[in-house]
Design an enzyme around this catalytic site. Sequence first.
Site, PDB file in Angstrom:
ATOM      1  N   TRP A 170      50.546 109.405 102.266  1.00 15.54           N
ATOM      2  CA  TRP A 170      49.194 109.789 101.820  1.00 15.54           C
ATOM      3  C   TRP A 170      49.015 111.298 101.824  1.00 15.54           C
ATOM      4  O   TRP A 170      48.471 111.873 100.885  1.00 15.54           O
ATOM      5  CB  TRP A 170      48.114 109.102 102.680  1.00 15.54           C
ATOM      6  CG  TRP A 170      47.810 107.762 102.097  1.00 15.54           C
ATOM      7  CD1 TRP A 170      48.343 106.567 102.475  1.00 15.54           C
ATOM      8  CD2 TRP A 170      46.986 107.493 100.956  1.00 15.54           C
ATOM      9  NE1 TRP A 170      47.892 105.572 101.640  1.00 15.54           N
ATOM     10  CE2 TRP A 170      47.054 106.100 100.720  1.00 15.54           C
ATOM     11  CE3 TRP A 170      46.191 108.272 100.123  1.00 15.54           C
ATOM     12  CZ2 TRP A 170      46.357 105.502  99.667  1.00 15.54           C
ATOM     13  CZ3 TRP A 170      45.498 107.674  99.081  1.00 15.54           C
ATOM     14  CH2 TRP A 170      45.586 106.298  98.862  1.00 15.54           C
ATOM     15  N   TRP A 212      35.767 116.866  99.735  1.00 10.03           N
ATOM     16  CA  TRP A 212      35.985 115.495  99.266  1.00 10.03           C
ATOM     17  C   TRP A 212      34.663 114.905  98.829  1.00 10.03           C
ATOM     18  O   TRP A 212      33.623 115.216  99.406  1.00 10.03           O
ATOM     19  CB  TRP A 212      36.591 114.634 100.388  1.00 10.03           C
ATOM     20  CG  TRP A 212      37.913 115.112 100.909  1.00 10.03           C
ATOM     21  CD1 TRP A 212      38.147 115.599 102.154  1.00 10.03           C
ATOM     22  CD2 TRP A 212      39.180 115.120 100.229  1.00 10.03           C
ATOM     23  NE1 TRP A 212      39.483 115.942 102.291  1.00 10.03           N
ATOM     24  CE2 TRP A 212      40.132 115.649 101.123  1.00 10.03           C
ATOM     25  CE3 TRP A 212      39.594 114.755  98.945  1.00 10.03           C
ATOM     26  CZ2 TRP A 212      41.476 115.808 100.785  1.00 10.03           C
ATOM     27  CZ3 TRP A 212      40.926 114.912  98.607  1.00 10.03           C
ATOM     28  CH2 TRP A 212      41.854 115.436  99.520  1.00 10.03           C
TER      29      TRP A 212
HETATM   30  C1  LIG Z   1      50.932 106.564  99.911  1.00 10.58           C
HETATM   31  C2  LIG Z   1      52.176 105.945 100.510  1.00 10.58           C
HETATM   32  C3  LIG Z   1      52.062 105.096 101.614  1.00 10.58           C
HETATM   33  C4  LIG Z   1      53.214 104.515 102.190  1.00 10.58           C
HETATM   34  N1  LIG Z   1      53.070 103.685 103.293  1.00 10.58           N
HETATM   35  C5  LIG Z   1      54.182 103.169 103.878  1.00 10.58           C
HETATM   36  C6  LIG Z   1      54.077 102.344 105.040  1.00 10.58           C
HETATM   37  O1  LIG Z   1      52.988 102.115 105.574  1.00 10.58           O
HETATM   38  N2  LIG Z   1      55.225 101.796 105.557  1.00 10.58           N
HETATM   39  C7  LIG Z   1      56.456 102.051 104.999  1.00 10.58           C
HETATM   40  O2  LIG Z   1      57.459 101.534 105.512  1.00 10.58           O
HETATM   41  N3  LIG Z   1      56.575 102.845 103.928  1.00 10.58           N
HETATM   42  C8  LIG Z   1      55.484 103.410 103.348  1.00 10.58           C
HETATM   43  N4  LIG Z   1      55.633 104.209 102.238  1.00 10.58           N
HETATM   44  C9  LIG Z   1      56.991 104.529 101.752  1.00 10.58           C
HETATM   45  C10 LIG Z   1      57.561 103.591 100.677  1.00 10.58           C
HETATM   46  O3  LIG Z   1      56.638 103.406  99.658  1.00 10.58           O
HETATM   47  C11 LIG Z   1      57.972 102.225 101.231  1.00 10.58           C
HETATM   48  O4  LIG Z   1      58.773 102.384 102.377  1.00 10.58           O
HETATM   49  C12 LIG Z   1      58.784 101.429 100.195  1.00 10.58           C
HETATM   50  O5  LIG Z   1      58.023 101.234  99.030  1.00 10.58           O
HETATM   51  C13 LIG Z   1      59.201 100.099 100.775  1.00 10.58           C
HETATM   52  O6  LIG Z   1      59.902  99.335  99.845  1.00 10.58           O
HETATM   53  P1  LIG Z   1      61.444  99.008 100.034  1.00 10.58           P
HETATM   54  O7  LIG Z   1      61.693  98.454 101.386  1.00 10.58           O
HETATM   55  O8  LIG Z   1      61.869  98.192  98.868  1.00 10.58           O
HETATM   56  O9  LIG Z   1      62.071 100.473  99.973  1.00 10.58           O
HETATM   57  P2  LIG Z   1      63.523 101.023  99.608  1.00 10.58           P
HETATM   58  O10 LIG Z   1      63.363 101.900  98.431  1.00 10.58           O
HETATM   59  O11 LIG Z   1      64.549  99.965  99.545  1.00 10.58           O
HETATM   60  O12 LIG Z   1      63.819 102.004 100.858  1.00 10.58           O
HETATM   61  C14 LIG Z   1      64.479 101.564 102.037  1.00 10.58           C
HETATM   62  C15 LIG Z   1      63.663 101.863 103.264  1.00 10.58           C
HETATM   63  O13 LIG Z   1      63.515 103.266 103.444  1.00 10.58           O
HETATM   64  C16 LIG Z   1      62.238 103.544 104.019  1.00 10.58           C
HETATM   65  N5  LIG Z   1      61.496 104.394 103.092  1.00 10.58           N
HETATM   66  C17 LIG Z   1      61.594 104.413 101.751  1.00 10.58           C
HETATM   67  N6  LIG Z   1      60.787 105.369 101.235  1.00 10.58           N
HETATM   68  C18 LIG Z   1      60.164 105.942 102.274  1.00 10.58           C
HETATM   69  C19 LIG Z   1      59.216 106.992 102.404  1.00 10.58           C
HETATM   70  N7  LIG Z   1      58.746 107.663 101.340  1.00 10.58           N
HETATM   71  N8  LIG Z   1      58.775 107.303 103.642  1.00 10.58           N
HETATM   72  C20 LIG Z   1      59.233 106.662 104.728  1.00 10.58           C
HETATM   73  N9  LIG Z   1      60.131 105.662 104.666  1.00 10.58           N
HETATM   74  C21 LIG Z   1      60.598 105.314 103.472  1.00 10.58           C
HETATM   75  C22 LIG Z   1      61.522 102.212 104.202  1.00 10.58           C
HETATM   76  O14 LIG Z   1      61.722 101.791 105.522  1.00 10.58           O
HETATM   77  C23 LIG Z   1      62.243 101.321 103.207  1.00 10.58           C
HETATM   78  O15 LIG Z   1      62.216  99.965 103.562  1.00 10.58           O
HETATM   79  C24 LIG Z   1      54.486 104.805 101.650  1.00 10.58           C
HETATM   80  C25 LIG Z   1      54.585 105.660 100.538  1.00 10.58           C
HETATM   81  C26 LIG Z   1      53.445 106.224  99.976  1.00 10.58           C
HETATM   82  C27 LIG Z   1      53.594 107.131  98.801  1.00 10.58           C
END
Ligand SMILES: Cc1cc2nc3c(=O)[nH]c(=O)nc-3n(C[C@H](O)[C@H](O)[C@H](O)COP(=O)(O)OP(=O)(O)OC[C@H]3O[C@@H](n4cnc5c(N)ncnc54)[C@H](O)[C@@H]3O)c2cc1C
Length: 480
Positions: free
Chosen positions: A386, A310
């Site tokens: 991540w 890195w």
């Molecule tokens: C680099 C990175 C970091 C992230 N950090 C977080 C974080 O700290 N907290 C977090 O809740 N989500 C995180 N996510 C997952 C995701 O981006 C968010 O959950 C989502 O954008 C939340 O928006 P929403 O409630 O409208 O999701 P929606 O699309 O409506 O999804 C419904 C629920 O599903 C869960 N969910 C959705 N996608 C994911 C996923 N890839 N992984 C785990 N759970 C998911 C969340 O609880 C979300 O509220 C991360 C994704 C990436 C790529």
Amino acid sequence: MQLIWLRSDLRLHDNTALSAAAARGPCVAVYLLSPEQWLEHDDAPCKVDFWLRNLRELSRELGQLNIPLLIRQAPRWDDAPSVLLNLCRQWQVDALHLNEEYGIHESRRDAAVARTLQAEGIEVRRYLDQLLFKPGSVLTRTGTYFQVFSQFRKVCYERLHHSLPSLVRAPHKQAPLNIASDAIPLSVDGFATPADNLRNLWPAGEAEARRRLDSFSDVQIEHYQSERDFPAKPGTSQLSAYLAAGVISARQCLHAALNSNQGEFESGKTGAVTWINELLWREFYKHILVGYPRVSRHRAFRPETEALAWRNAPEELAAWQQARTGLPIIDAAMRQLLATGWMHNRLRMVVAMFLTKNLLIDWREGERFFMRHLIDGDLAANNGGWQWSSSTGTDSAPYFRIFNPLSQSEKFDPEGVFIKQWLPELAGLNKKDVHNPANLGGLFGVVDYPSPIVDLGTSRTRALTAFKNLPSRQYAAVGS
Ligand SMILES: Cc1cc2nc3c(=O)[nH]c(=O)nc-3n(C[C@H](O)[C@H](O)[C@H](O)COP(=O)(O)OP(=O)(O)OC[C@H]3O[C@@H](n4cnc5c(N)ncnc54)[C@H](O)[C@@H]3O)c2cc1C
């Protein structure tokens, strides 16, 4: 007397530990303020503020049931056993009830509390509540944790076919106790109060979480599959902050999605199926957190990627953090994060790949920065996201898949609406140039916008070489 210890379950409805405590007799609730621990865990000020605001709502609702909510200081989680023991002695508590939390520190804290209380003859009851499936309950045939989401999901589907987790009945009103609820502090030292416009985006309380869930599952869920990747559209539920703080439960979300899809989770409307899939990603990453504890120790899921060279590039890291990379989609996304405490999922992947691949900066820097700013910050999901993006994690993007921020921008924000919302200085550009003002070759100098800090082509090659040079790219063995 029964004691319910509230943590990431700040709701009255469908709260397993709360209902169980209240069913066994008079009950009192407690919440511990742990600022030193929170700082150590990089919890964002806007998230702590969200907890406090939700506690205020919850205290009011619990008050209507005559359940007092007490607030105690336990600056570090090491303080939790003695603080809770004192409380138990003060109110002659027979049993402490808690909904399980996952992660090394959380598990250690809860084990220490259980040891201390049980030694004094106080019962400690733990419940599965944060998740649909208890970590460690969805395993391969040979009893190991899944590393690939689609295989994990298959077993989840089988379980759901067999039995759906049901909702828990809310507690009834109890006879008044002679115990007054404590005032909920307006802020906690070390965590600045966020701006009103951020707070207004995330109103506190179960009613708001329910409203979001209902409006999403009534209407938007139909379009989820086709709109979820477009950051200019309100295509996703925006429930993550509420799920992370437990203002709404995964069971409530699952049931709402099923209701919108005639009880189907694997077939029927693609929007509902895709959304339930996202809820299962949440489950998957919690399983990973428990099954592979090294990920909560800031270690790569794939140990061989620890050898990656890195770059130490503080200026480029600062440009990424401060939304001045000169790549509009990256900067717009980072401004969204800084201003709202939330970032659209597609953009989380795009900015994470840009940091870890084009800038070749350690994913841990990005993980920490996200955690310090996200209102929905969650160790398992954030770490999982991540490590997926940086190709160091489970089921990762293969290392040769490097999103090109410009093509992502053109594909998912074709008119530049999202970019212009967050970078109004680019409002005058047409829908082609807005993705890459550098193309204008200086003619665009009237506007104060930086040139790209990195060449996308050469930085891509640099990342590919760094990954190719790793000793081996074999899958990590089970264990920590
Ligand atoms: C680099 C990175 C970091 C992230 N950090 C977080 C974080 O700290 N907290 C977090 O809740 N989500 C995180 N996510 C997952 C995701 O981006 C968010 O959950 C989502 O954008 C939340 O928006 P929403 O409630 O409208 O999701 P929606 O699309 O409506 O999804 C419904 C629920 O599903 C869960 N969910 C959705 N996608 C994911 C996923 N890839 N992984 C785990 N759970 C998911 C969340 O609880 C979300 O509220 C991360 C994704 C990436 C790529």
